[in-house]
Design a protein around this motif. Structure first.
Motif, PDB file in Angstrom:
ATOM      1  N   VAL A 228     -11.551 -21.335 -18.041  1.00  8.31           N
ATOM      2  CA  VAL A 228     -10.411 -20.533 -18.500  1.00  8.31           C
ATOM      3  C   VAL A 228     -10.903 -19.239 -19.147  1.00  8.31           C
ATOM      4  O   VAL A 228     -10.376 -18.153 -18.893  1.00  8.31           O
TER       5      VAL A 228
ATOM      6  N   VAL B 264     -11.929 -16.765 -16.486  1.00  8.53           N
ATOM      7  CA  VAL B 264     -10.811 -16.141 -15.782  1.00  8.53           C
ATOM      8  C   VAL B 264     -10.175 -15.062 -16.650  1.00  8.53           C
ATOM      9  O   VAL B 264      -9.911 -13.946 -16.199  1.00  8.53           O
ATOM     10  N   PHE B 265      -9.945 -15.370 -17.924  1.00 10.82           N
ATOM     11  CA  PHE B 265      -9.188 -14.427 -18.751  1.00 10.82           C
ATOM     12  C   PHE B 265     -10.065 -13.343 -19.362  1.00 10.82           C
ATOM     13  O   PHE B 265      -9.606 -12.236 -19.595  1.00 10.82           O
ATOM     14  N   LEU B 266     -11.301 -13.643 -19.653  1.00  9.10           N
ATOM     15  CA  LEU B 266     -12.113 -12.665 -20.375  1.00  9.10           C
ATOM     16  C   LEU B 266     -13.043 -11.882 -19.472  1.00  9.10           C
ATOM     17  O   LEU B 266     -13.413 -10.765 -19.780  1.00  9.10           O
ATOM     18  N   GLU B 267     -13.448 -12.474 -18.347  1.00  2.03           N
ATOM     19  CA  GLU B 267     -14.396 -11.756 -17.505  1.00  2.03           C
ATOM     20  C   GLU B 267     -13.798 -11.397 -16.167  1.00  2.03           C
ATOM     21  O   GLU B 267     -14.491 -10.852 -15.304  1.00  2.03           O
ATOM     22  N   GLY B 268     -12.531 -11.732 -15.955  1.00  2.00           N
ATOM     23  CA  GLY B 268     -11.884 -11.400 -14.707  1.00  2.00           C
ATOM     24  C   GLY B 268     -12.480 -12.124 -13.513  1.00  2.00           C
ATOM     25  O   GLY B 268     -12.624 -11.549 -12.436  1.00  2.00           O
ATOM     26  N   ALA B 269     -12.856 -13.385 -13.698  1.00  5.78           N
ATOM     27  CA  ALA B 269     -13.423 -14.140 -12.585  1.00  5.78           C
ATOM     28  C   ALA B 269     -12.311 -14.544 -11.628  1.00  5.78           C
ATOM     29  O   ALA B 269     -11.170 -14.754 -12.029  1.00  5.78           O
TER      30      ALA B 269
END
Lengths: 286, 273
Positions: free
Chosen positions: A257, A260-265
């Protein structure tokens, strides 16, 4: 500081206060260990007990897997619901406690709520809720919700107090109402940290949800404690393995999670083995 | 956060989007999973609604039974149990510091450049952290019998992972310059450690120790519920006998110690570190 033979100060020489502190620490260790009733006899019987204990733990016994699964699922439900409620309730409380946005009449009560929620271990809070709402998952959910409000509320307040005023002033200067100042001036600045401590709290709630059962507040902890008291050590071992794997799965998902939210994966990044490693800054506790 | 991605729309004009479609899909999937988990949990959790309706009344009942707190009981038993809790937390932390130092060194890749050894040390740290202190307490009560010794060992074993992990990370972040200088001067391993690494990680080490002690004071208060000594045992027996006025004194005592520990930690950190 005195000079050594070569006439230079020794930079590694301990200061007088440091030496006093070391001596005090040594005295304390001797005094406190003398109260622990440690004796050679006790160590010997302890080692005997330990070998018997571990001999009975292996191999782990998964025969009662239905009971195990039921407990694990209930722990998972407690963790999910308490995190959801805790995060929802912590947002307004944390916002109200921020000194740079709110007047004193709002910050003091909010700060009191946060301190009250933080000061007791979740298991102690769970005891009180077991008395209030009876045995079962509800007591666990309420106890961990309280713990989440305390933890997220405190960190959310600190994050808001550290934001830059410039963006807030810019939004205010356009004549935006308070809600818009929050939505466009404040929240974007704290969003990434908020994701960080929310996932952390989910992880922590998952760990604690496997424990609140010891006092009757639902989840696998009750099964574990009962197995311990009946000396079913092979079942204990099975439960411990299950708890540890649940916690590890939870950790992996929390890292996902955050990616996804912090590194734009993207989803592909998450499942590729060469995915960038996330070095997550440790928060409070662990 | 990655830069915004320009994308051409149907008319060939550039449209700016904050996230690529892959990123948007991932975010949507996470949101969906969260909502699904919450809905599934609400639908399947076993909650008896009658108990919830009854809750305020029960809470009120609890507080009337707790008030007034039975202060007369504090000097004879609770004070001693409280001191035992502090000893459990402090000794457990000290033992954990001693045990975690070597494990932290083994986990630091720049000090021990051997991946199997690093992984082994990390395995020790992870298993120490994955087991809750209450479970460690249950194990040690089974081995050494009920009492403060089991609690101290439980606190220590739970803390090794925390201290070792943070200490290992501090070691890995140490600057190579002073160590290279020492190596170039022909310093042996022990000198490189005491004069190269230790001065660099010392503030981090003491700050981790204080931090963990603060956590351990909170945790040691509940260990007694499983028989591992300290004030939790007094709490457990008072609750089993429904002496709620004593429970109130114990809770106030725990609260006072936790607040005091936090003040001590903040002051020491401000002045020393």
């Amino acid at each position: 500081m005195s000079a050594d033979a070569a006439g230079r100060d020794d930079p590694f020489r301990a200061s007088r206060w440091a030496r006093v502190a070391w001596i005090a620490l040594a005295v304390y260790v001797v005094y406190a260990s003398s109260r622990m009733e440690i004796s050679w006899e006790r160590v010997v019987t302890g080692l005997e007990n330990a070998s018997r204990f571990f001999a009975r733990m292996f191999p782990p016994n998964f025969e009662r897997w239905e009971l195990l699964l039921k407990g694990l699922l209930e722990s998972l439900e407690i963790a999910v619901l308490s995190s959801a409620f805790g995060i929802l309730l912590a947002l307004p409380v944390g916002l109200a406690a921020a000194r740079n946005l709110m007047p004193a009449w709002a910050t003091w009560p909010a700060r009191f709520v946060i301190v009250a929620c933080r000061s007791f271990h979740p298991v102690i809070v769970a005891i009180l809720f077991v008395k209030a709402v009876g045995f079962g998952a509800l007591a666990g959910i309420l106890a961990l919700t309280v713990a989440s409000i305390g933890f997220i509320g405190k960190l959310f307040t600190e994050a808001i107090e550290e934001i830059s005023d410039k963006q807030v002033e810019a939004v205010r200067a356009t004549g935006a109402p308070f809600a818009s100042v929050l939505a466009f001036g404040v929240l974007p600045q704290v969003f990434s940290r908020f994701i960080g401590f929310s996932t952390y709290q989910l992880d922590s709630n998952l760990r604690n949800s496997t424990m609140v059962g010891i006092v009757g507040a639902g989840g696998i902890g009750g099964t574990l404690f009962a197995a311990f008291q009946r000396f079913d050590y092979d079942f204990v071992c099975a439960i411990l393995i299950a708890i540890i794997s649940l916690i590890m799965v939870g950790e992996v998902m929390a890292t996902g999670v955050r990616k996804v939210f912090l590194e734009g994966a993207t989803l592909a990044d998450l499942f590729s083995r060469s995915g960038r490693a996330v070095r997550v800054r440790p928060l409070e506790g662990d | 956060m990655p830069a915004a991605q320009p994308a051409a729309d149907a008319h060939g004009a550039q449209r700016w989007r904050r996230f690529t479609s892959g990123q948007r899909l991932a975010r949507f999937a996470v949101h969906l999973a969260i909502v699904a988990a919450i809905v599934a949990a609400i639908r399947s959790v076993e909650v008896i609604p009658e108990f919830l309706v009854d809750a305020p009344e029960q809470m009120l009942d609890l507080f009337t039974r707790m008030w007034p707190p039975d202060w007369a009981h504090y000097p004879d038993t609770i004070h001693e149990a409280l001191m035992e809790t502090i000893h459990i937390a402090s000794l457990g932390t000290l033992l954990a510091l001693v045990l975690a130092l070597p494990v932290g060194v083994l986990a630091a890749n720049n000090l021990v450049p051997s991946t199997p050894v690093n992984l082994f040390a990390k395995l020790i740290l992870v298993s120490s952290r994955s087991v809750n202190s209450l479970v460690w307490a249950l194990l040690f009560v089974g081995i050494f019998g009920p009492g403060a010794l089991a609690g101290t060992l439980a606190i220590a074993f739970r803390s090794i992972g925390f201290v070792g992990k943070l200490f290992g990370e501090a070691l890995e972040e140490a600057q190579a310059g002073p160590i290279e200088a020492l190596t170039a001067a022909g310093a042996p391993w022990t000198s490189r450690m005491t004069f190269g690494y230790w001065p660099q990680v010392e503030p981090a080490f003491w700050s981790i120790a204080l931090f963990r002690w603060d956590i351990n004071v909170r945790e040691s208060a509940v260990l007694g519920l499983v028989g591992a000594g300290g004030i939790g045992m007094a709490l457990d027996s008072a609750m089993n006998l429904f002496q709620w006025d004593r429970v109130a004194v114990i809770l106030i005592a725990i609260f006072a110690v936790v607040v005091l520990a936090e003040i001590v930690v903040t002051q020491v950190r401000k002045r020393v570190i």
